[in-house]
Every structure is written in structure tokens, then in C-alpha cells.
Design a protein around this motif. Structure first.
Motif, PDB file in Angstrom:
ATOM      1  N   TYR A 215       0.842  -1.205   0.000  1.00 11.25           N
ATOM      2  CA  TYR A 215       0.000   0.000   0.000  1.00 11.25           C
ATOM      3  C   TYR A 215       0.878   1.257   0.000  1.00 11.25           C
ATOM      4  O   TYR A 215       0.661   2.196  -0.780  1.00 11.25           O
ATOM      5  N   ALA A 216       1.890   1.237   0.893  1.00 10.96           N
ATOM      6  CA  ALA A 216       2.762   2.423   1.033  1.00 10.96           C
ATOM      7  C   ALA A 216       3.503   2.701  -0.269  1.00 10.96           C
ATOM      8  O   ALA A 216       3.545   3.845  -0.744  1.00 10.96           O
ATOM      9  N   MET A 217       4.054   1.632  -0.865  1.00  6.50           N
ATOM     10  CA  MET A 217       4.831   1.844  -2.091  1.00  6.50           C
ATOM     11  C   MET A 217       3.937   2.368  -3.219  1.00  6.50           C
ATOM     12  O   MET A 217       4.312   3.289  -3.948  1.00  6.50           O
ATOM     13  N   ASN A 218       2.747   1.791  -3.341  1.00  4.20           N
ATOM     14  CA  ASN A 218       1.830   2.250  -4.396  1.00  4.20           C
ATOM     15  C   ASN A 218       1.440   3.714  -4.181  1.00  4.20           C
ATOM     16  O   ASN A 218       1.426   4.516  -5.117  1.00  4.20           O
ATOM     17  N   ALA A 219       1.131   4.043  -2.908  1.00  2.00           N
ATOM     18  CA  ALA A 219       0.698   5.422  -2.615  1.00  2.00           C
ATOM     19  C   ALA A 219       1.824   6.411  -2.922  1.00  2.00           C
ATOM     20  O   ALA A 219       1.590   7.478  -3.489  1.00  2.00           O
ATOM     21  N   LEU A 220       3.030   6.028  -2.557  1.00  4.63           N
ATOM     22  CA  LEU A 220       4.148   6.953  -2.759  1.00  4.63           C
ATOM     23  C   LEU A 220       4.548   7.028  -4.238  1.00  4.63           C
ATOM     24  O   LEU A 220       4.880   8.105  -4.742  1.00  4.63           O
ATOM     25  N   GLU A 221       4.496   5.881  -4.919  1.00  5.40           N
ATOM     26  CA  GLU A 221       4.818   5.894  -6.357  1.00  5.40           C
ATOM     27  C   GLU A 221       3.810   6.764  -7.121  1.00  5.40           C
ATOM     28  O   GLU A 221       4.180   7.488  -8.035  1.00  5.40           O
ATOM     29  N   ALA A 222       2.555   6.701  -6.680  1.00  2.00           N
ATOM     30  CA  ALA A 222       1.532   7.532  -7.339  1.00  2.00           C
ATOM     31  C   ALA A 222       1.847   9.018  -7.179  1.00  2.00           C
ATOM     32  O   ALA A 222       1.418   9.840  -7.985  1.00  2.00           O
ATOM     33  N   LYS A 223       2.592   9.350  -6.143  1.00  2.00           N
ATOM     34  CA  LYS A 223       2.973  10.759  -5.940  1.00  2.00           C
ATOM     35  C   LYS A 223       4.357  11.045  -6.507  1.00  2.00           C
ATOM     36  O   LYS A 223       4.964  12.076  -6.208  1.00  2.00           O
ATOM     37  N   GLY A 224       4.900  10.086  -7.256  1.00  2.00           N
ATOM     38  CA  GLY A 224       6.147  10.357  -7.967  1.00  2.00           C
ATOM     39  C   GLY A 224       7.425   9.927  -7.261  1.00  2.00           C
ATOM     40  O   GLY A 224       8.521  10.307  -7.686  1.00  2.00           O
ATOM     41  N   VAL A 225       7.319   9.113  -6.214  1.00  2.00           N
ATOM     42  CA  VAL A 225       8.541   8.615  -5.558  1.00  2.00           C
ATOM     43  C   VAL A 225       9.050   7.404  -6.334  1.00  2.00           C
ATOM     44  O   VAL A 225       8.263   6.532  -6.714  1.00  2.00           O
ATOM     45  N   GLU A 226      10.361   7.373  -6.608  1.00  3.63           N
ATOM     46  CA  GLU A 226      10.968   6.206  -7.287  1.00  3.63           C
ATOM     47  C   GLU A 226      11.641   5.332  -6.228  1.00  3.63           C
ATOM     48  O   GLU A 226      12.378   5.854  -5.387  1.00  3.63           O
ATOM     49  N   PHE A 227      11.412   4.044  -6.305  1.00  6.51           N
ATOM     50  CA  PHE A 227      12.071   3.130  -5.368  1.00  6.51           C
ATOM     51  C   PHE A 227      13.144   2.337  -6.073  1.00  6.51           C
ATOM     52  O   PHE A 227      12.924   1.828  -7.168  1.00  6.51           O
ATOM     53  N   LYS A 228      14.291   2.243  -5.439  1.00  8.93           N
ATOM     54  CA  LYS A 228      15.332   1.339  -5.920  1.00  8.93           C
ATOM     55  C   LYS A 228      15.568   0.353  -4.786  1.00  8.93           C
ATOM     56  O   LYS A 228      16.266   0.670  -3.809  1.00  8.93           O
ATOM     57  N   VAL A 229      14.916  -0.807  -4.862  1.00 12.90           N
ATOM     58  CA  VAL A 229      15.065  -1.801  -3.793  1.00 12.90           C
ATOM     59  C   VAL A 229      16.096  -2.841  -4.200  1.00 12.90           C
ATOM     60  O   VAL A 229      16.413  -2.997  -5.385  1.00 12.90           O
ATOM     61  N   GLY A 230      16.655  -3.512  -3.203  1.00 12.29           N
ATOM     62  CA  GLY A 230      17.741  -4.460  -3.477  1.00 12.29           C
ATOM     63  C   GLY A 230      18.981  -3.709  -3.954  1.00 12.29           C
ATOM     64  O   GLY A 230      19.844  -4.288  -4.612  1.00 12.29           O
ATOM     65  N   ALA A 231      19.063  -2.429  -3.624  1.00 15.81           N
ATOM     66  CA  ALA A 231      20.175  -1.578  -4.093  1.00 15.81           C
ATOM     67  C   ALA A 231      20.907  -0.996  -2.890  1.00 15.81           C
ATOM     68  O   ALA A 231      20.289  -0.363  -2.034  1.00 15.81           O
ATOM     69  N   MET A 232      22.211  -1.235  -2.840  1.00 18.41           N
ATOM     70  CA  MET A 232      23.033  -0.725  -1.726  1.00 18.41           C
ATOM     71  C   MET A 232      23.595   0.632  -2.101  1.00 18.41           C
ATOM     72  O   MET A 232      24.159   0.777  -3.186  1.00 18.41           O
ATOM     73  N   LEU A 233      23.460   1.585  -1.197  1.00 16.93           N
ATOM     74  CA  LEU A 233      24.156   2.854  -1.409  1.00 16.93           C
ATOM     75  C   LEU A 233      25.618   2.609  -1.031  1.00 16.93           C
ATOM     76  O   LEU A 233      25.926   2.163   0.073  1.00 16.93           O
ATOM     77  N   LYS A 234      26.514   2.840  -1.996  1.00 17.32           N
ATOM     78  CA  LYS A 234      27.913   2.438  -1.822  1.00 17.32           C
ATOM     79  C   LYS A 234      28.842   3.602  -1.561  1.00 17.32           C
ATOM     80  O   LYS A 234      29.895   3.460  -0.941  1.00 17.32           O
ATOM     81  N   GLU A 235      28.504   4.763  -2.128  1.00 19.90           N
ATOM     82  CA  GLU A 235      29.397   5.906  -1.986  1.00 19.90           C
ATOM     83  C   GLU A 235      28.604   7.182  -2.197  1.00 19.90           C
ATOM     84  O   GLU A 235      27.634   7.195  -2.947  1.00 19.90           O
ATOM     85  N   CYS A 236      29.037   8.236  -1.526  1.00 24.58           N
ATOM     86  CA  CYS A 236      28.364   9.527  -1.679  1.00 24.58           C
ATOM     87  C   CYS A 236      29.425  10.586  -1.967  1.00 24.58           C
ATOM     88  O   CYS A 236      30.415  10.689  -1.236  1.00 24.58           O
ATOM     89  N   THR A 237      29.234  11.333  -3.052  1.00 24.38           N
ATOM     90  CA  THR A 237      30.154  12.434  -3.362  1.00 24.38           C
ATOM     91  C   THR A 237      29.343  13.734  -3.217  1.00 24.38           C
ATOM     92  O   THR A 237      28.123  13.685  -3.045  1.00 24.38           O
ATOM     93  N   PRO A 238      29.972  14.906  -3.330  1.00 24.17           N
ATOM     94  CA  PRO A 238      29.190  16.148  -3.177  1.00 24.17           C
ATOM     95  C   PRO A 238      28.094  16.271  -4.234  1.00 24.17           C
ATOM     96  O   PRO A 238      27.079  16.929  -4.006  1.00 24.17           O
TER      97      PRO A 238
END
Ligand code: FAD
Ligand code: NAD
Length: 406
Positions: A215-238
Motif C-alpha cells: 500500500y505504502a509503495m503504491n501510494a508513494l509511487e503515485a505521488k512520484g517517488v521512485e524506489f530502488k530496492v535491493g540496491a546498496m548505497l555504496k558511496e556519496c560524493t558532493p
């Protein structure tokens, strides 16, 4: 010991509730009670994602400590704890030091960055009023800047949220409501803005009820949120983040990475020399540190095992408040010369998570599932109940949430 010296560190959920309960139980002739906090206000950490997104002003979230703590009974010290030494029974502050007979450690949490390169330097975290305000202002600045540059930079309009736990999901829920307002304000087409949630597990809110997660994912996707699941954040640059999914790396341009992928106890706890498990003190049933019976630990600095699952209870405001009540009760007994202490038993009242101010999901009363308007009302009722408990009807009317119809 006549008239013990009780020192409480931190005025978050655990610390302020311990103080408010103690001031009712003990008179000035029973104990000398000191509350230490960085600021002269208490804030509701559970509303910080709203401040960070800009959907709620931070002055709604914070309240003066003097409004709920009786300064004629409690010695309030506005200062920063630098360290505490349980063997010496001493607390070092930036501007002084305190000795104690009994200590309550309620210093809350900090972000756990797991050594991921660039996160500490380049990512934002939702930790306190100041860090939340910074996120709001940073996002607004990037929107304002976008149309003032000859070369349009997409990284100004990409907002990445690392972690799809409750904090990450509640934050993207607020952003999904806020972004259309920002677009209007700064002459930006909504389709140009990306809100990206990155979650390492196969689904967001891992372990939560699957139907509610959907329910949460559908509601948020309908408002334009993109989900990347099974994805590790590996590094952050500026100006970007690097994620890895199915052994493939992807770089996403962004000036705004908000790291909401895990918390740990305030590192002062580990540095104090108290024995720790995962950075927290695994407290006895009476909430005291096993090695130091004069030290109580509550909230996100304490670890209590759930005997049924064999895993620690998650760090929540709900458990911090319940622990504070038992800690205050036990301190009052000790101050009165008693020794029969109460043991803590967690009463799980459920979990409700917001998806913006007008939507939510939750499981309450054991197994009752809620979503949509009813869950959103329930979330506000929970928040209001806390205010009532902390400061009575006056505080509830001043700070409560009554916008039940969106
Ligand atoms: P905190 O409430 O964080 O308080 C710690 C206090 O210590 C603060 O006042 C801080 O200023 C002070 N402090 C810290 N360091 C120092 C220092 N060195 N010197 C002096 N003072 C210091 N839980 C729920 O149950 N329900 C929810 O809906 C929920 N929503 C959440 C939403 C968000 C965005 C976040 C981030 C968390 C949420 N949580 C929720 C978790 C919950 O907020 C925490 O578990 C809770 O705040 C822990 O309470 P605490 O008293 O241990 O720490
Ligand atoms: P969390 O630990 O609950 O969730 C963090 C998420 O980040 C996990 O799903 C994890 O898989 C993911 N993650 C970790 N490393 C990652 C990486 N490198 N890349 C991508 N994803 C990664 O943390 P939280 O959401 O900050 O919550 C902290 C505590 O506060 C929890 O106990 C939670 O229950 C509580 N909380 C409760 C509520 C509520 O009840 N409404 C709201 C917010 C927070």
C-alpha cells in the motif's frame, strides 16, 4: 545516603519523561535532581522528517523545557555533555562538571554510516532540529538556484534518500507532498524533480506487514517517488551517489543525499567505558547498567532483548517513554532508601508510520491493520497522547495535531 544527587543526561523522550515523572514523585528535600541538555528546548524526534521536508515548522516540534519541567524543583543545566565516567561518578560538560550518586543516560542516537565512503562529509541526516532545518533550507536553495544558472543542473532537483526503513519512508512521504509546492514556488515543472528512495533489502520496510508495505509503495509511487530496492548505497560524493544492484553500479547525480539508513546509540555511551553490546548498554530488568548499579540507561542508548524473537527491541520513542516511567519509579525508590525495584516489561502498542500528513499505515492493538485516513488519524492521536502525558491539556492544545481532515 541522605538527599542523593540525581543527574539526567539528555532531554529527549527518555530524559524529559524521567524528569517529569521524578518531579512528581520526589520533593526538593528528597533528592537534588539535575537535568542536562544541549538546548533549552525538548523536541519530538518523531516529527523531524516533517521539519526536514519543510511541511512543518521546527517551532511546532520543539518546546521550551521550562514549560514542562518545574525549575524550582529541578536544576536545569543547558550544556553539552563531553563525557561521563561511571567509575568516578562524574560528568564532564563543555562548561563544567557534575558529580552524581545516580545517573540516567538518555543521550539518544546518532546516524550509523557503516564506513560508507563520503557519507559523513556529503550526506545529510535527520537527527535533531538543526540537522532537519539544514535539509529543508538546502533543498529550497537548490530549487531557487536551478533557474538562476545558464546551465541547468539536474543534480539540484534529484533528492536521494538512503534507507527505506520507517525514517526513510516517512521522509519521502513528506517530500512527495512538499515537492509540488516547491515546484510552484520556484517555477519548476514537477516532472523534472526526482525523489529516489534506495533500500538494500528486497523491499522497503523489511519485516513489516507485506500488504501495508505494498500500500505504502503504491501510494508513494503515485505521488512520484521512485524506489530502488535491493540496491546498496555504496558511496556519496558532493554531487552524486553510487548505488549497486545485482552487481551493477549506477551513479545518480544529486546534491541532496539524506542518509536515513540506520542509527546507533550516542557514541558517548561506548566511550564511557560502560560495557556495551552493539554500542548500547544491555540493561538489567530494572534498567540499570550491570556493571554500575547507580547508572540507569533509557531510550536509544539502552538495549533490551525481546525474549520471543531473540533480537533487541527496535529503538523507538514508544519504548523510551515506557522505560523512563520505570526508571523514574526505581530512582524514587532508591532515593527513599528502598531496594525493591520494578522490572521493565515492554508493552508493544503497535507501529504507525506516516506517508505525508494525510496518509499512513500501521498495525495496532496486536494485529489490527490500518491504512489511509484512519491510520493518519491514529498517528496524530498517538502524538497528541504523548503531549498530554508530558505536559497536560495546556501543552496538548498548544502543540497538538488536530488537522484530522488533511
Ligand atoms: P532523543 O529523543 O533523540 O533525545 C536525546 C536528547 O539528548 C536530545 O534532546 C539531545 O539534544 C540530547 N543530547 C544528545 N547529545 C547530547 C550531549 N552531548 N549533551 C547534551 N545533550 C545531548 N519512534 C516511535 O516510537 N514512533 C515514531 O513515530 C518514530 N518516528 C521517528 C521519526 C524520525 C524521523 C526519527 C529519526 C525517529 C523516529 N522514531 C520513532 C524513533 C525515536 O525518535 C527515537 O527512538 C527516540 O527519539 C529515542 O529517544 P531518546 O530519549 O533515546 O533520544
Ligand atoms: P532502520 O534501521 O529501521 O532502517 C534502515 C534501513 O536502511 C533498513 O531497511 C536497511 O535495510 C537500509 N539500509 C542499510 N544500509 C543501507 C545501504 N547501504 N543502502 C541502502 N539501504 C540501506 O532505521 P530508521 O528507519 O532510521 O529507524 C530507526 C528506528 O526508529 C527504528 O527502530 C524505527 O522503528 C524507529 N522509527 C519508527 C518510526 C515509526 O514508528 N513511525 C518512524 C521512524 C523511525
Amino acid at each position: 545516603m541522605n538527599k542523593p544527587n540525581i543527574v539526567i543526561l539528555g532531554a529527549g523522550y527518555g530524559g524529559i519523561m524521567t524528569t517529569v515523572k521524578l518531579q512528581k514523585k520526589l520533593g526538593v528535600n528528597d533528592a537534588h535532581i539535575t537535568l542536562v541538555n544541549k538546548h533549552d528546548y525538548h523536541y519530538q524526534t518523531t516529527w523531524l522528517h516533517e521539519n526536514a521536508a519543510g511541511t512543518l515548522h521546527q517551532d511546532r516540534t520543539r518546546l521550551p523545557i521550562k514549560d514542562v519541567v518545574d525549575f524550582s524543583k529541578i536544576n536545569f543545566v543547558q550544556d553539552t555533555v563531553v563525557s561521563f565516567n561511571p567509575d568516578e561518578k562524574q560528568v564532564i560538560l563543555e562548561n563544567g562538571q557534575l558529580d552524581y550518586d545516580y545517573l540516567v543516560v538518555a543521550l539518544g542516537f546518532e546516524a550509523a554510516t557503516f564506513g560508507i565512503p563520503g557519507l559523513l562529509e556529503n550526506a545529510f541526516t535527520i537527527n535533531n532540529i538543526n540537522s532537519a532545518r539544514l535539509i529543508r533550507e538546502h533543498i529550497e536553495y537548490n530549487f531557487a538556484k536551478y533557474n538562476n544558472e545558464a546551465e541547468k543542473k539536474q543534480e539540484r532537483l534529484n533528492i536521494v534518500v538512503g534507507g527505506g526503513g520507517f525514517t526513510g519512508i516517512e521522509f519521502v512521504g513528506e517530500l512527495a507532498n512538499r515537492v509540488p509546492e516547491l515546484c510552484k514556488e520556484y517555477d519548476i515543472d514537477r516532472s523534472q524533480v526526482r525523489i529516489i528512495n534506495v533500500e538494500a533489502a528486497p523491499t522497503v520496510l523489511p519485516g513489516f506487514d507485506p500488504a501495508l508495505v505494498e500500500y505504502a509503495m503504491n501510494a508513494l509511487e503515485a505521488k512520484g517517488v521512485e524506489f530502488k530496492v535491493g540496491a546498496m548505497l555504496k558511496e556519496c560524493t558532493p554531487n552524486s551517489i553510487i548505488i549497486e544492484k545485482d552487481e551493477k553500479r549506477e551513479e545518480i547525480p544529486t546534491n541532496t543525499t539524506v542518509w536515513a539508513a540506520g542509527v546507533r546509540a550516542n557514541s558517548l555511551v561506548e566511550e564511557s567505558g560502560l560495557e556495551v553490546n552493539r554500542g548500547k548498554v544491555e540493561v538489567q530488568a530494572d534498567l540499570r547498567a550491570p556493571s554500575h548499579p547507580e547508572v540507569f540507561v533509557v531510550g536509544d542508548c539502552a538495549l533490551i532483548m525481546n525474549e520471543e524473537t531473540g533480537r533487541p527491541y527496535p529503538p523507538t520513542a514508544q519504548i523510551a517513554i515506557q522505560e523512563a516511567e520505570v526508571a523514574a519509579h526505581n530512582l524514587a525508590i532508591l532515593a527513599g532508601g528502598g531496594s525493591q525495584l520494578e522490572t521493565f516489561a515492554y508493552n508493544d502498542r503497535g507501529t504507525v508510520a506516516s506517508l505525508g500528513h494525510d496518509d499512513a499505515i500501521g498495525v495496532v492493538f496486536g494485529d489490527k491493520k490500518l491504512f489511509g485516513w484512519s491510520a493518519s488519524v491514529m498517528k496524530k492521536v498517538i502524538d497528541n497522547r504523548y503531549l498530554l502525558k508530558l505536559g497536560g491539556l495546556g501543552l496538548l492544545l498548544k502543540k497538538g495535531k488536530f488537522n484530522f481532515f488533511g
